[in-house]
Enzyme design. Sequence first.
Site, PDB file in Angstrom:
ATOM      1  N   ARG A 185       0.820  -1.215   0.000  1.00 18.91           N
ATOM      2  CA  ARG A 185       0.000   0.000   0.000  1.00 18.91           C
ATOM      3  C   ARG A 185       0.852   1.263   0.000  1.00 18.91           C
ATOM      4  NH1 ARG A 185      -5.351   0.566   0.817  1.00 18.91           N
ATOM      5  NH2 ARG A 185      -5.549  -1.602   1.434  1.00 18.91           N
ATOM      6  N   ARG A 240     -23.251   5.192  -6.111  1.00 19.54           N
ATOM      7  CA  ARG A 240     -23.757   3.923  -5.582  1.00 19.54           C
ATOM      8  C   ARG A 240     -24.887   4.150  -4.586  1.00 19.54           C
ATOM      9  NH1 ARG A 240     -18.116   0.830  -4.817  1.00 19.54           N
ATOM     10  NH2 ARG A 240     -17.981   2.159  -2.965  1.00 19.54           N
TER      11      ARG A 240
END
Length: 219
Positions: free
Chosen positions: A88, A127
């Site tokens: 990450r 969404r």
Amino acid sequence: MRIVLVGPPGAGKGTQAAFLAKNLSIPHISTGDLFRANISQGTELGKQAKAYMDAGNLVPDEVTIGMAKDRMEQPDAERGFLLDGFPRNVAQAEALDAMLEAEGMQLDAVLDLEVPEDEVVKRIAGRRICRNDSAHVFHVTYSKPKTEGVCDICGGELYQREDDSEETVRKRLEVYHTQTEPIIDHYKGQGLVVTISALGKVSDVTERAMEALRGERAA
């Protein structure tokens, strides 16, 4: 093949990772799955992660790296793996490089899913989730319900999660640009980065990715 999958939130990494791993017959190793498995199994690393998470703190790199190392040493990963969500940041990327080098291995490719920032915001902020069942997901542009605000499946109310608000999405993008995007430059220096467009149908993106990876394997 040993692959790292990168891209901003909303790029469809989870969806593409599942298809690519299946097509390549290698395990899909996601950070989320690593955390859930270690915590549910009560491993030492899982206990450490849970303590940090319960306190509202970020899990240190060394804990995440330890979980990833344990998972990559499992028998099903001998022929390769697809990493999703790890590394990450550059520190984790350097740790991964060291782990692989110690085993006489190396990455085959870093697949960078490229999506314009405005499209990321549109995908996530659009969404809508059903209050009755979070598995019922719609989108104001790409998957509209028959009746606005009403779930087609059960009739429940559709709502926008706080995490999906435009403000939150842009903050997540800032974190991505600051912490994760630099690993692309890290791997470009090793000639590993393959960038593809993540726009269009899911199947088209998968085929695009497979073609790019086949090219890497042939090289």
